[in-house]
Motif scaffolding. Structure first.
Motif, PDB file in Angstrom:
ATOM      1  N   SER A 107       0.857  -1.131   0.067  1.00  0.00           N
ATOM      2  CA  SER A 107      -0.016   0.002   0.032  1.00  0.00           C
ATOM      3  C   SER A 107       0.997   1.367  -0.011  1.00  0.00           C
ATOM      4  O   SER A 107       0.547   2.264  -0.758  1.00  0.00           O
ATOM      5  CB  SER A 107      -0.785  -0.037   1.092  1.00  0.00           C
ATOM      6  N   LYS A 108       1.883   1.205   0.653  1.00  0.00           N
ATOM      7  CA  LYS A 108       2.800   2.515   0.882  1.00  0.00           C
ATOM      8  C   LYS A 108       3.615   2.528  -0.348  1.00  0.00           C
ATOM      9  O   LYS A 108       3.596   3.655  -0.842  1.00  0.00           O
ATOM     10  CB  LYS A 108       3.926   2.294   2.100  1.00  0.00           C
ATOM     11  N   ASN A 110       2.833   1.686  -3.361  1.00  0.00           N
ATOM     12  CA  ASN A 110       1.756   1.918  -4.570  1.00  0.00           C
ATOM     13  C   ASN A 110       1.527   3.575  -4.265  1.00  0.00           C
ATOM     14  O   ASN A 110       1.358   4.157  -5.412  1.00  0.00           O
ATOM     15  CB  ASN A 110       0.508   1.259  -4.178  1.00  0.00           C
ATOM     16  N   ASN A 111       1.389   4.202  -2.990  1.00  0.00           N
ATOM     17  CA  ASN A 111       0.938   5.432  -2.837  1.00  0.00           C
ATOM     18  C   ASN A 111       2.333   6.330  -3.324  1.00  0.00           C
ATOM     19  O   ASN A 111       1.944   7.127  -3.831  1.00  0.00           O
ATOM     20  CB  ASN A 111       0.672   5.419  -1.534  1.00  0.00           C
ATOM     21  N   ARG A 114       2.572   6.333  -7.198  1.00  0.00           N
ATOM     22  CA  ARG A 114       1.441   7.085  -7.767  1.00  0.00           C
ATOM     23  C   ARG A 114       1.809   8.767  -7.648  1.00  0.00           C
ATOM     24  O   ARG A 114       1.603   9.540  -8.556  1.00  0.00           O
ATOM     25  CB  ARG A 114      -0.089   6.989  -7.082  1.00  0.00           C
ATOM     26  N   ARG A 115       2.161   8.996  -6.408  1.00  0.00           N
ATOM     27  CA  ARG A 115       2.695  10.220  -6.405  1.00  0.00           C
ATOM     28  C   ARG A 115       3.895  10.846  -6.897  1.00  0.00           C
ATOM     29  O   ARG A 115       3.897  12.060  -7.708  1.00  0.00           O
ATOM     30  CB  ARG A 115       2.781  10.688  -4.936  1.00  0.00           C
TER      31      ARG A 115
END
Length: 156
Positions: A107-108, A110-111, A114-115
């Motif tokens: 999850s981290k 991925n975040n 994306r950023r």
């Protein structure tokens, strides 16, 4: 009469033994499925060309990967709900910790990815010049991490 009670007792014991055997087989199959996934699961990568024409590997198929981790966590929960769980507690606890950590890690990352995809063209085309050196440092670290992932694609 006594003979009939003994036969009923033996039948009940056999039914319980069969149920326990089936329950343990199901748990062993779940453990094998998790072992297989952990041994073979790999990141699927694509090559991204940044604003300076440098190649940066990026992870793709996030939905599929996160769904599989979620499925594995659900499988672990169903195993933990089994009355035959106790015998396999240590192994299941290891998988539970692994999948929980993996879920948080994915999850981290991925975040962050994306950023980074959003900010990379903005900073590398000259926007916010006072922040560009800071972003460039983060940009280099991100690219290094992704190249490490590319060298070892194993998810777990």
């Amino acid at each position: 009469m006594i003979r009939k009670k003994r036969e009923e007792w033996k039948i009940d014991d056999l039914k319980e033994l069969a149920a326990r055997a089936q329950g343990e087989v199901t748990i062993r199959e779940a453990i094998q499925e998790l072992d297989n996934w952990c041994a073979t699961a790999e990141f699927e990568l694509m090559e991204y060309t940044d604003s300076f024409k440098r190649k940066v590997p990026l992870i793709k198929e996030w939905t599929e990967m996160l769904a599989k981790v979620g499925d594995n966590q659900a499988l672990l929960q169903s195993v933990k709900d089994s009355k035959f769980f106790v015998r396999f507690k240590d192994r299941i606890t290891q998988f539970d910790k692994k999948m929980g950590g993996l879920d948080r890690y994915l999850s981290k990352i991925n975040n962050v990815q994306r950023r980074w995809l959003y900010l990379e063209p903005i900073f590398n085309k000259g926007a916010l010049p006072s922040e560009k050196p800071r972003f460039q440092n983060l940009n280099d670290k991100f690219a290094e991490i992704m190249r490490t992932v590319e060298k070892n694609k194993k998810i777990s």
